[in-house]
Design a protein around this motif. Structure first.
Motif, PDB file in Angstrom:
ATOM      1  N   LEU A 102      49.829 -30.408  92.588  1.00 32.33           N
ATOM      2  CA  LEU A 102      49.932 -31.202  93.811  1.00 32.33           C
ATOM      3  C   LEU A 102      48.855 -30.819  94.818  1.00 32.33           C
ATOM      4  CD1 LEU A 102      51.384 -33.209  95.635  1.00 32.33           C
ATOM      5  CD2 LEU A 102      52.981 -31.403  96.263  1.00 32.33           C
ATOM      6  N   CYS A 103      48.643 -29.524  95.020  1.00 28.72           N
ATOM      7  CA  CYS A 103      47.666 -29.083  96.028  1.00 28.72           C
ATOM      8  C   CYS A 103      46.271 -29.565  95.681  1.00 28.72           C
ATOM      9  CB  CYS A 103      47.683 -27.569  96.137  1.00 28.72           C
ATOM     10  SG  CYS A 103      49.227 -26.919  96.810  1.00 28.72           S
ATOM     11  N   ARG A 104      45.915 -29.465  94.406  1.00 33.34           N
ATOM     12  CA  ARG A 104      44.569 -29.866  94.000  1.00 33.34           C
ATOM     13  C   ARG A 104      44.336 -31.345  94.279  1.00 33.34           C
ATOM     14  NH1 ARG A 104      43.440 -30.889  88.685  1.00 33.34           N
ATOM     15  NH2 ARG A 104      45.163 -29.547  88.062  1.00 33.34           N
ATOM     16  N   ARG A 105      45.374 -32.158  94.172  1.00 34.01           N
ATOM     17  CA  ARG A 105      45.217 -33.599  94.420  1.00 34.01           C
ATOM     18  C   ARG A 105      45.237 -33.927  95.904  1.00 34.01           C
ATOM     19  NH1 ARG A 105      49.344 -35.420  89.524  1.00 34.01           N
ATOM     20  NH2 ARG A 105      47.901 -34.987  87.816  1.00 34.01           N
ATOM     21  N   VAL A 106      46.172 -33.343  96.625  1.00 35.73           N
ATOM     22  CA  VAL A 106      46.277 -33.642  98.052  1.00 35.73           C
ATOM     23  C   VAL A 106      45.053 -33.124  98.803  1.00 35.73           C
ATOM     24  CG1 VAL A 106      47.618 -33.190 100.144  1.00 35.73           C
ATOM     25  CG2 VAL A 106      48.785 -33.744  98.010  1.00 35.73           C
ATOM     26  N   ALA A 107      44.511 -31.982  98.381  1.00 34.40           N
ATOM     27  CA  ALA A 107      43.351 -31.406  99.066  1.00 34.40           C
ATOM     28  C   ALA A 107      42.122 -32.274  98.945  1.00 34.40           C
ATOM     29  CB  ALA A 107      43.050 -30.013  98.513  1.00 34.40           C
ATOM     30  N   ARG A 108      42.122 -33.268  98.039  1.00 36.75           N
ATOM     31  CA  ARG A 108      41.014 -34.186  97.923  1.00 36.75           C
ATOM     32  C   ARG A 108      41.260 -35.479  98.687  1.00 36.75           C
ATOM     33  NH1 ARG A 108      41.007 -30.502  94.650  1.00 36.75           N
ATOM     34  NH2 ARG A 108      39.136 -29.689  93.708  1.00 36.75           N
ATOM     35  N   VAL A 109      42.416 -35.571  99.310  1.00 40.59           N
ATOM     36  CA  VAL A 109      42.730 -36.736 100.146  1.00 40.59           C
ATOM     37  C   VAL A 109      42.607 -36.376 101.615  1.00 40.59           C
ATOM     38  CG1 VAL A 109      44.481 -38.457 100.711  1.00 40.59           C
ATOM     39  CG2 VAL A 109      44.247 -37.641  98.362  1.00 40.59           C
ATOM     40  N   ILE A 110      43.199 -35.246 102.007  1.00 39.83           N
ATOM     41  CA  ILE A 110      43.160 -34.811 103.403  1.00 39.83           C
ATOM     42  C   ILE A 110      42.711 -33.360 103.463  1.00 39.83           C
ATOM     43  CG2 ILE A 110      44.939 -36.426 104.172  1.00 39.83           C
ATOM     44  CD1 ILE A 110      46.935 -34.146 104.059  1.00 39.83           C
ATOM     45  N   ASP A 111      42.235 -32.962 104.626  1.00 46.99           N
ATOM     46  CA  ASP A 111      41.790 -31.586 104.825  1.00 46.99           C
ATOM     47  C   ASP A 111      43.014 -30.691 105.008  1.00 46.99           C
ATOM     48  OD1 ASP A 111      40.590 -29.239 105.477  1.00 46.99           O
ATOM     49  OD2 ASP A 111      39.250 -30.083 106.989  1.00 46.99           O
ATOM     50  N   PRO A 112      43.250 -29.727 104.109  1.00 51.78           N
ATOM     51  CA  PRO A 112      44.430 -28.863 104.266  1.00 51.78           C
ATOM     52  C   PRO A 112      44.383 -28.024 105.532  1.00 51.78           C
ATOM     53  CG  PRO A 112      42.997 -28.053 102.511  1.00 51.78           C
ATOM     54  CD  PRO A 112      42.483 -29.396 102.897  1.00 51.78           C
ATOM     55  N   ASP A 113      43.205 -27.828 106.098  1.00 48.36           N
ATOM     56  CA  ASP A 113      43.103 -27.055 107.331  1.00 48.36           C
ATOM     57  C   ASP A 113      43.820 -27.754 108.484  1.00 48.36           C
ATOM     58  OD1 ASP A 113      41.680 -24.588 108.404  1.00 48.36           O
ATOM     59  OD2 ASP A 113      41.058 -26.093 109.857  1.00 48.36           O
ATOM     60  N   VAL A 114      43.887 -29.074 108.451  1.00 54.04           N
ATOM     61  CA  VAL A 114      44.634 -29.823 109.464  1.00 54.04           C
ATOM     62  C   VAL A 114      46.111 -29.467 109.394  1.00 54.04           C
ATOM     63  CG1 VAL A 114      45.407 -32.142 110.111  1.00 54.04           C
ATOM     64  CG2 VAL A 114      42.994 -31.726 109.611  1.00 54.04           C
ATOM     65  N   LEU A 115      46.646 -29.415 108.179  1.00 54.87           N
ATOM     66  CA  LEU A 115      48.066 -29.121 108.021  1.00 54.87           C
ATOM     67  C   LEU A 115      48.384 -27.682 108.416  1.00 54.87           C
ATOM     68  CD1 LEU A 115      48.752 -30.899 104.605  1.00 54.87           C
ATOM     69  CD2 LEU A 115      49.081 -31.792 106.906  1.00 54.87           C
ATOM     70  N   VAL A 116      47.454 -26.768 108.171  1.00 55.93           N
ATOM     71  CA  VAL A 116      47.678 -25.378 108.587  1.00 55.93           C
ATOM     72  C   VAL A 116      47.819 -25.308 110.102  1.00 55.93           C
ATOM     73  CG1 VAL A 116      46.654 -23.082 108.681  1.00 55.93           C
ATOM     74  CG2 VAL A 116      46.524 -24.405 106.581  1.00 55.93           C
ATOM     75  N   CYS A 117      46.939 -25.995 110.820  1.00 55.87           N
ATOM     76  CA  CYS A 117      46.980 -25.959 112.286  1.00 55.87           C
ATOM     77  C   CYS A 117      48.251 -26.597 112.836  1.00 55.87           C
ATOM     78  CB  CYS A 117      45.754 -26.658 112.866  1.00 55.87           C
ATOM     79  SG  CYS A 117      44.185 -25.876 112.452  1.00 55.87           S
ATOM     80  N   LEU A 118      48.761 -27.621 112.157  1.00 55.68           N
ATOM     81  CA  LEU A 118      49.942 -28.342 112.633  1.00 55.68           C
ATOM     82  C   LEU A 118      51.220 -27.900 111.927  1.00 55.68           C
ATOM     83  CD1 LEU A 118      48.442 -31.957 112.785  1.00 55.68           C
ATOM     84  CD2 LEU A 118      48.717 -30.340 114.667  1.00 55.68           C
ATOM     85  N   TYR A 119      51.169 -26.780 111.215  1.00 60.14           N
ATOM     86  CA  TYR A 119      52.311 -26.312 110.444  1.00 60.14           C
ATOM     87  C   TYR A 119      53.498 -26.046 111.374  1.00 60.14           C
ATOM     88  CZ  TYR A 119      54.891 -23.617 106.936  1.00 60.14           C
ATOM     89  OH  TYR A 119      55.831 -23.167 106.041  1.00 60.14           O
ATOM     90  N   PRO A 120      54.696 -26.559 111.035  1.00 60.60           N
ATOM     91  CA  PRO A 120      55.857 -26.360 111.912  1.00 60.60           C
ATOM     92  C   PRO A 120      56.278 -24.892 111.959  1.00 60.60           C
ATOM     93  CG  PRO A 120      56.512 -27.379 109.833  1.00 60.60           C
ATOM     94  CD  PRO A 120      55.016 -27.380 109.851  1.00 60.60           C
ATOM     95  N   GLY A 121      56.548 -24.416 113.139  1.00 66.78           N
ATOM     96  CA  GLY A 121      56.992 -23.040 113.298  1.00 66.78           C
ATOM     97  C   GLY A 121      55.879 -22.019 113.267  1.00 66.78           C
ATOM     98  N   LEU A 122      54.613 -22.450 113.228  1.00 68.23           N
ATOM     99  CA  LEU A 122      53.504 -21.507 113.224  1.00 68.23           C
ATOM    100  C   LEU A 122      53.405 -20.844 114.601  1.00 68.23           C
ATOM    101  CD1 LEU A 122      51.071 -20.385 111.634  1.00 68.23           C
ATOM    102  CD2 LEU A 122      49.716 -22.250 112.586  1.00 68.23           C
TER     103      LEU A 122
END
Length: 828
Positions: A102-122
């Motif tokens: 899943l990660c390998r596919r999603v990482a080619r659609v959106i930038d995972p760094d965006v999700l890290v910054c917006l991660y809930p409870g971070l």
């Protein structure tokens, strides 16, 4: 238990919702399209193609995913929360991607760094440096231990070492003109045209500044100043209420607001790649991550939007901020999608497209520039090359190893960076810029403390024990319209320029360690590079260094055996590269054909390949010659009959007559039994066969049982022959999965290569292009190995691969390390 395919499809739908899909594929309807029936039909077709490219194969699953996308209307945070739940787990307080494939596919659609910054409870501390790895992958603790004291990466390209976020921030700071986006559209990919891309990025620059201004106003003057210290107060921005119509006006605004950051960087911090108005500089020489301002903005926006829902004006303001943030993220993710290698693409057919797009920061050369403008442009180019090298080394050697490169342990890191031979007179200053970037990576700098408590920066005296070797490579493709001869000519010119630098500038010999050829494998065969490799080898053997000078120590490597027109062609090309170019004492890049199963190879290509007839004839001659040399002549009569039939058929078609093909003479002319400095071209070899007609005409190859048996016998013979050489195969797991057409890491044929007695090293290739890192590559292979062997044997197998890399690297003791490297670069 949920069906994994359904889970993957749902996550892909949520990821596609965060992308401006019209920019990535203009077949998707524009937001300005209002006809419901036209919109739905266009979406259904475009989404179906996109989901198939992302690895979904079941028609029912794809139809359900398309229907779900068309009905999909979540809030921004709700969608991000669900994606984070599916992709991430917490490790040392930061989210890391933990789910394959899943990660390998999603990482080619959106930038995972965006999700890290917006991660809930971070929850980040107030002095957070926002310097985590741009590719947040989970690393196996046991495999990281293998790399803790030392690591070797012998196959990494500077052009693909950095993630798209690096290039995105070049636009956001205003230092790169929006006109350079003209390289983003691709007719082959049917992306949106240049005017739409320019308008979208212009809107993203404006939205980013607007969000920063809103956040600063919402946090209050004092706290806002702490978030973005170099930004003036909101009332001093003097920004118009609406987006300016001119792209130049938007860029000028970003440049004006980033002026304090740029002045600080020019005076103290050469490691900052671009002047971002949101980056902080709290102490001279403080190591500030290039994405610090961007991550700080997204993190605090996410925290603001997750406050308790309110009523009245505050709720309306939150909705407006969420809408602007969503528009911004969709453009950024579309940019990300174009600059990574798309999943599901077999071969190197599209590989060069994202690599070429990454050169947009170099700007567009205009013939009408003044001399002063050209000089300014050259200075900008050398600064970018310096920044690219420093940032690439930081990303590869520091971030992914839990910061061990910054501590007192000082692990030994060796890396060979593949770079191109720059055209014209820019080669020497470009090499110096790369070495200055290496010095920036080595510099100890300062450990930044929070200025909120007025604690001064503390000097860090530890210098990284990194070694850098530059491996220059010629391009196989060159200009595709000019054909193979042009690629060979360009490679010879590159070799001449490189030798001129090595001969005239002895101080660079310690850092220039190898020569390579890379690019689209099917365009140019290995023997076309015989002149370039032979030219350098002959001069290196004849060169005698003066007393006190370093000798020339070039190693030889070659990309081969990864993207094949036919399996037999791949075997011949590997043999030619090992014998004629590397000459039995170097490395082969990828060379997967040596371990792959022929039947699975044809199954991945739906049971048929179509090489050119000229290539196929030479393949048959090579097979005949190798079988005769090995005393396995039972297949030779069939090969002779097929060669004769193909040559005679083409003669009849051309209306020509001639003598019988000289198969033995053609094989001897290949030079594989007694290699010489001069290598015969394929055209001369075909003339030896008295071939008439168009050699580029394709011929179908179907894998009959006797054909598969022949390939397996030839593969075993070649394995046995190469195992006696001092050769190492450079493998890059994620790259091989994406480029060579494998569906998963489990299918990679590395164990077959090792079992055949070949040395194999593990590398990253293009970590920013493929969203990976060296610890992640070791972790992925460890996960595969423990399915068929014990944990201890898996670690021993990986440790042996690390040993192979250590033994085969061109970066030896003559390459300076740490303080010695700094001193050597300073003397330049």
């Amino acid at each position: 238990m949920d069906d994994p395919a359904i889970s993957i499809s749902q996550s892909l739908v949520r990821a596609l919702w965060l992308v401006d899909n019209h920019l990535v594929d203009c077949a998707t309807p524009s937001p300005r399209e209002h006809d419901p029936r036209t919109v739905e039909a266009a979406w259904r077709l475009a989404l179906r193609i996109r989901l198939e490219a992302l690895g979904l194969r079941d028609d029912v699953t794809i139809d359900q995913a398309v229907s779900r996308f068309l009905r999909f209307t979540p809030s921004l945070l709700a969608n991000v929360n669900r994606l984070c739940e599916a992709l991430f787990e917490r490790h040392h307080g930061l989210p890391v991607m933990c789910s394959e494939p899943l990660c390998r596919r999603v990482a080619r659609v959106i930038d995972p760094d965006v999700l890290v910054c917006l991660y809930p409870g971070l929850a980040l501390p107030p002095d957070e440096r926002f310097d985590w790895a741009a590719v947040p992958l989970r690393h196996n603790s046991r495999t990281v231990q293998l790399l803790r004291d030392a690591s070797v990466d012998t196959h990494i390209h500077l052009g693909g070492a950095l993630p798209p976020l690096y290039y995105w921030l070049a636009l956001m700071g205003g230092e790169v003109s929006l006109d350079t986006l003209v390289v983003l559209p691709s007719a082959r990919r049917q992306t949106a045209p240049f005017p739409e891309w320019r308008l979208a990025v212009m809107d993203a620059i404006w939205l980013r500044l607007q969000l920063a201004r809103r956040l600063q106003a919402m946090q209050g003057p004092a706290s806002g100043q702490r978030l973005f210290p170099h930004l003036p107060p909101a009332e001093q921005w003097k920004l118009p209420d609406k987006t300016p119509d001119s792209p130049a006006a938007v860029r000028d605004t970003a440049l004006r607001l980033s002026a304090p950051s740029r002045r600080f960087a020019q005076q103290f911090d050469h490691r900052g790649p671009f002047s971002d108005p949101l980056r902080t500089h709290r102490a001279p020489h403080a190591r500030v991550h290039y994405a610090e301002g961007e991550r700080r903005l997204l993190y605090h926006l996410g925290s603001y939007l997750r406050l308790q829902p309110s009523t009245g004006p505050q709720k309306s303001a939150q909705a407006e901020v969420a809408d602007e943030l969503l528009r911004y993220l969709r453009v950024r993710n579309a940019f990300h999608s174009l600059l990574v290698h798309d999943n599901g693409t077999d071969g190197l057919f599209r590989f060069r497209e994202p690599m070429q797009r990454r050169g947009f920061v170099n700007g567009r050369r205009r013939s009408g520039r003044s001399a002063r403008s050209r000089r300014r442009f050259r200075r900008f180019m050398f600064r970018i090359e310096r920044n690219r090298m420093a940032t690439a080394l930081d990303a590869a050697l520091l971030s992914h190893f839990d910061g061990t490169g910054l501590g007192p342990h000082r692990p030994h890191r060796r890396i060979e960076m593949r770079v191109s031979v720059t055209k014209g007179t820019a080669l020497l200053p470009t090499i110096h810029a790369w070495l200055k970037g290496f010095a920036d990576h080595l510099q100890p700098g300062w450990d930044r403390r929070p200025s909120l408590f007025a604690i001064p920066a503390v000097p860090r005296t530890t210098i990284s024990r990194s070694q850098l070797g530059l491996v220059f490579h010629a391009h196989k493709s060159g200009d595709e319209r000019k054909g193979r001869a042009d690629a060979a000519t360009l490679a010879r010119a590159d070799a001449n320029r490189l030798w001129g630098v090595l001969k005239d500038y002895p101080h660079l010999r310690r850092f220039i360690t190898g020569f390579d050829a890379a690019g689209r494998e099917r365009l140019t065969p290995p023997r076309d590079f015989g002149a370039a490799f032979g030219h350098l080898l002959e001069r290196q053997c004849a060169h005698r260094a003066r007393p006190g000078e370093e000798p020339v120590r070039l190693g030889w490597t070659f990309h081969v055996g990864e993207d094949l027109s036919d399996f037999l062609t791949g075997l011949r090309h590997v043999d030619e590269a090992a014998t004629l170019l590397v000459r039995g004492a170097g490395r082969l890049g990828h060379a997967l054909v040596l371990g792959d199963d022929p039947q699975r190879f044809y199954d991945r290509r739906r049971g048929e390949t179509e090489p050119s007839i000229g290539t196929h004839l030479l393949d048959l001659v090579w097979a005949w010659g190798r079988l005769m040399d090995a005393g396995c002549g039972d297949q030779c009569p069939w090969l002779e009959e097929r060669i004769l039939r193909l040559v005679q058929e083409r003669r009849r078609t051309q209306g020509e007559k001639g003598a019988s093909p000289n198969i033995g003479g053609c094989f001897r002319s290949m030079g594989l039994t007694a290699p010489a400095m001069r290598v015969a071209s394929e055209a001369k070899l075909l003339a030896e066969l008295t071939f008439a007609g168009d050699a580029r005409e394709s011929i179908p190859i179907r894998p009959e049982p006797h054909w598969i048996d022949l390939l397996r016998r030839l593969q075993a013979l070649l394995q046995e022959r190469l195992a006696r050489f001092e050769l190492c195969v450079e493998v890059c797991p994620t790259s091989n999965v994406l480029v060579a057409g494998f569906d998963a890491y489990e299918q990679l044929p590395y164990r077959s290569l090792v079992d055949a007695g070949l040395a194999v090293s593990i590398n990253t290739d293009n970590p920013g292009l493929f969203m990976t890192s060296l610890p992640a590559e070791f972790a992925a292979l460890h996960q595969v190995l423990i399915g068929s062997m014990s944990h201890r044997r898996a670690l021993e197998w990986l440790a042996a691969r690390r040993f192979d890399a250590d033994q085969s690297t061109f970066v030896g003791h003559h390459v300076p390390t740490g303080e010695n490297a700094l001193a050597a670069i300073a003397r330049m």
